[in-house]
Write a protein that holds these residues in place. Structure first.
Motif, PDB file in Angstrom:
ATOM      1  N   UNK A  17       0.798  -1.378  -0.014  1.00 26.25           N
ATOM      2  CA  UNK A  17      -0.065  -0.007   0.059  1.00 26.25           C
ATOM      3  C   UNK A  17       0.948   1.272   0.055  1.00 26.25           C
ATOM      4  N   UNK A  18       2.003   1.212   0.510  1.00 26.86           N
ATOM      5  CA  UNK A  18       2.964   2.369   0.692  1.00 26.86           C
ATOM      6  C   UNK A  18       4.396   2.018   0.108  1.00 26.86           C
ATOM      7  N   UNK A  19       4.399   1.295  -0.972  1.00 29.91           N
ATOM      8  CA  UNK A  19       5.566   0.730  -1.529  1.00 29.91           C
ATOM      9  C   UNK A  19       6.691   1.744  -1.844  1.00 29.91           C
ATOM     10  N   UNK A  20       6.375   2.962  -2.240  1.00 29.22           N
ATOM     11  CA  UNK A  20       7.012   3.987  -2.536  1.00 29.22           C
ATOM     12  C   UNK A  20       7.702   4.457  -1.325  1.00 29.22           C
ATOM     13  N   UNK A  21       6.859   4.883  -0.318  1.00 28.47           N
ATOM     14  CA  UNK A  21       7.332   5.217   0.919  1.00 28.47           C
ATOM     15  C   UNK A  21       8.235   4.266   1.804  1.00 28.47           C
ATOM     16  N   UNK A  22       7.879   2.839   1.543  1.00 29.70           N
ATOM     17  CA  UNK A  22       8.714   1.970   2.330  1.00 29.70           C
ATOM     18  C   UNK A  22       9.835   1.881   1.648  1.00 29.70           C
ATOM     19  N   UNK A  23      10.060   2.169   0.315  1.00 26.47           N
ATOM     20  CA  UNK A  23      11.373   2.108  -0.203  1.00 26.47           C
ATOM     21  C   UNK A  23      12.293   3.312   0.185  1.00 26.47           C
ATOM     22  N   UNK A  24      11.790   4.584   0.334  1.00 26.42           N
ATOM     23  CA  UNK A  24      12.357   5.654   0.852  1.00 26.42           C
ATOM     24  C   UNK A  24      12.864   5.439   2.213  1.00 26.42           C
ATOM     25  N   UNK A  25      12.168   5.415   3.299  1.00 28.47           N
ATOM     26  CA  UNK A  25      12.185   5.450   4.496  1.00 28.47           C
ATOM     27  C   UNK A  25      12.722   4.311   5.289  1.00 28.47           C
ATOM     28  N   UNK A  26      12.479   3.006   4.665  1.00 34.54           N
ATOM     29  CA  UNK A  26      12.920   1.829   5.663  1.00 34.54           C
ATOM     30  C   UNK A  26      14.492   1.703   5.457  1.00 34.54           C
ATOM     31  N   UNK A  27      15.163   1.353   6.542  1.00 30.15           N
ATOM     32  CA  UNK A  27      16.542   1.403   6.616  1.00 30.15           C
ATOM     33  C   UNK A  27      17.174   0.027   5.984  1.00 30.15           C
ATOM     34  N   UNK A 168       0.530  -2.835  19.316  1.00 30.35           N
ATOM     35  CA  UNK A 168       1.650  -3.726  19.872  1.00 30.35           C
ATOM     36  C   UNK A 168       2.604  -3.945  18.672  1.00 30.35           C
ATOM     37  N   UNK A 169       3.727  -4.448  18.986  1.00 31.82           N
ATOM     38  CA  UNK A 169       4.730  -4.800  17.854  1.00 31.82           C
ATOM     39  C   UNK A 169       5.426  -3.700  17.289  1.00 31.82           C
ATOM     40  N   UNK A 170       5.339  -2.369  18.093  1.00 32.58           N
ATOM     41  CA  UNK A 170       6.021  -1.199  17.488  1.00 32.58           C
ATOM     42  C   UNK A 170       7.493  -1.088  17.862  1.00 32.58           C
ATOM     43  N   UNK A 171       8.226  -0.230  17.478  1.00 30.89           N
ATOM     44  CA  UNK A 171       9.714  -0.131  18.195  1.00 30.89           C
ATOM     45  C   UNK A 171       9.938   0.516  19.573  1.00 30.89           C
ATOM     46  N   UNK A 172       8.419   0.681  20.177  1.00 25.54           N
ATOM     47  CA  UNK A 172       8.562   1.462  21.252  1.00 25.54           C
ATOM     48  C   UNK A 172       8.449   0.432  22.805  1.00 25.54           C
ATOM     49  N   UNK A 173       8.376  -0.961  22.434  1.00 22.93           N
ATOM     50  CA  UNK A 173       8.096  -1.673  23.335  1.00 22.93           C
ATOM     51  C   UNK A 173       8.917  -1.861  24.477  1.00 22.93           C
ATOM     52  N   UNK A 218      14.604  12.748  11.878  1.00 26.80           N
ATOM     53  CA  UNK A 218      13.681  13.823  12.373  1.00 26.80           C
ATOM     54  C   UNK A 218      12.406  13.203  12.514  1.00 26.80           C
ATOM     55  N   UNK A 219      11.384  14.098  13.139  1.00 23.50           N
ATOM     56  CA  UNK A 219      10.066  13.830  13.395  1.00 23.50           C
ATOM     57  C   UNK A 219       9.345  13.129  12.160  1.00 23.50           C
ATOM     58  N   UNK A 220       9.120  14.069  11.101  1.00 25.00           N
ATOM     59  CA  UNK A 220       8.543  13.659   9.800  1.00 25.00           C
ATOM     60  C   UNK A 220       8.970  12.206   9.307  1.00 25.00           C
ATOM     61  N   UNK A 221      10.344  12.156   9.030  1.00 24.66           N
ATOM     62  CA  UNK A 221      10.806  10.743   8.731  1.00 24.66           C
ATOM     63  C   UNK A 221      10.529   9.601   9.474  1.00 24.66           C
ATOM     64  N   UNK A 222      10.488  10.112  10.841  1.00 28.19           N
ATOM     65  CA  UNK A 222      10.310   8.751  11.868  1.00 28.19           C
ATOM     66  C   UNK A 222       8.940   8.355  11.743  1.00 28.19           C
ATOM     67  N   UNK A 223       7.898   9.323  11.691  1.00 26.02           N
ATOM     68  CA  UNK A 223       6.597   8.953  11.527  1.00 26.02           C
ATOM     69  C   UNK A 223       6.253   8.315  10.168  1.00 26.02           C
ATOM     70  N   UNK A 224       7.093   8.619   9.130  1.00 25.19           N
ATOM     71  CA  UNK A 224       6.847   7.703   7.857  1.00 25.19           C
ATOM     72  C   UNK A 224       7.518   6.438   8.114  1.00 25.19           C
ATOM     73  N   UNK A 225       8.583   6.519   8.857  1.00 26.68           N
ATOM     74  CA  UNK A 225       9.096   4.930   9.031  1.00 26.68           C
ATOM     75  C   UNK A 225       7.778   3.976   9.674  1.00 26.68           C
TER      76      UNK A 225
END
Length: 273
Positions: A17-27, A168-173, A218-225
């Motif tokens: 659903x977000x393939x383009x964003x996934x490609x940009x923001x995922x490490x 559940x299952x977020x990086x904040x656990x 940065x906040x925006x990039x982390x929210x996109x991640x």
């Protein structure tokens, strides 16, 4: 197929659903991890099979070393981005579909790799499928890139945001310090396959390695991640917007970003010759 299997399959197919964003923001993955895999595998020209290749976060690193790759990606939207990203790589071939449905036509590979995708493969079949896909002496390389928040106070606040929204299952656990020093020690999260591999009994020379690096978002990039991960993709759009907005307010109140420790955890094993 059980109800849990159906839920897992649904979660595995939301990334397109977000393939383009996934490609940009995922490490991506540590260069040292790729070097470790190739030194262990000693391919000598043999091809690799990648399952759940996504948009090519690992693919491009291996292709840059001249490794011929057959990449299987179940989501056609992700596969489209993968084809675009690897168009300049002469030795990369992309096939749409699930590993469970893929047919090798008798071909065997010197390396089978799964980059943050092994847990999506049918748990009752994946070891059989991997064993059958590998040539004698071939290497199985399974790796993930979990990440944890460096500041425990920020982690606690974000975990409370998640709790209020039922995530559940977020990086904040847990904070990054809870990940320990051992590969696969993921702050209580399941999925590390080492013991399962040992129980299967058909693979030898198991080796587990961890690589670690610090990253600032940065906040925006982390929210996109976050928005590219399955925990958020399965939410309704309005619910996802609310939790991301609240997360953003937390980060903006603390300087407009977040510091993370990224781990690249690798399990290597070999099909006996």
């Amino acid at each position: 197929m059980t109800a849990d299997d159906q839920v897992d399959m649904t979660r595995s197919q939301v990334f397109g659903e977000v393939a383009e964003m996934y490609d940009i923001v995922r490490p991506g993955y540590a260069d040292a991890l790729v070097t470790e895999v190739l030194a262990y595998a000693a391919l000598d020209g043999q091809a690799a099979l990648e399952i759940g290749a996504g948009t090519g976060k690992a693919t491009l690193s291996f292709a840059a070393h001249g490794v011929p790759l057959v990449c299987i990606e179940p989501d056609p939207r992700m596969a489209e981005v993968l084809r675009r990203n690897t168009a300049h790589c002469r030795g990369v071939r992309v096939q749409s579909g699930r590993f469970e449905d893929w047919r090798s036509d008798g071909r065997r590979f010197g390396l089978l790799l799964a980059a943050t995708s092994w847990h999506w493969v049918d748990g009752e079949r994946r070891w059989d499928l991997a064993h059958d896909a590998l040539a004698p002496g071939g290497t199985l390389a399974l790796f993930w890139n979990p990440h944890g928040i460096r500041d425990p106070e920020v982690q606690t606040v974000l975990a409370e945001v998640d709790r209020r929204h039922g995530l559940v299952g977020t990086p904040h656990r847990a904070p990054a310090s809870a990940y320990g020093e051992r590969p696969g020690h993921w702050a209580g999260a399941p999925g590390w396959p080492e013991e399962e591999c040992r129980r299967d009994g058909r693979f030898t020379d198991l080796r587990a390695v961890r690589f670690r690096e610090h990253r600032h978002y940065a906040t925006d990039r982390y929210l996109a991640l976050l928005a590219s991960t399955s925990a958020y993709r399965v939410l309704s759009p309005d619910r996802r917007e609310r939790v991301l907005a609240e997360t953003g307010r937390v980060l903006d109140a603390r300087g407009g970003g977040i510091d993370m420790d990224h781990f690249s955890d690798l399990l290597l094993a070999r099909r006996p010759a």
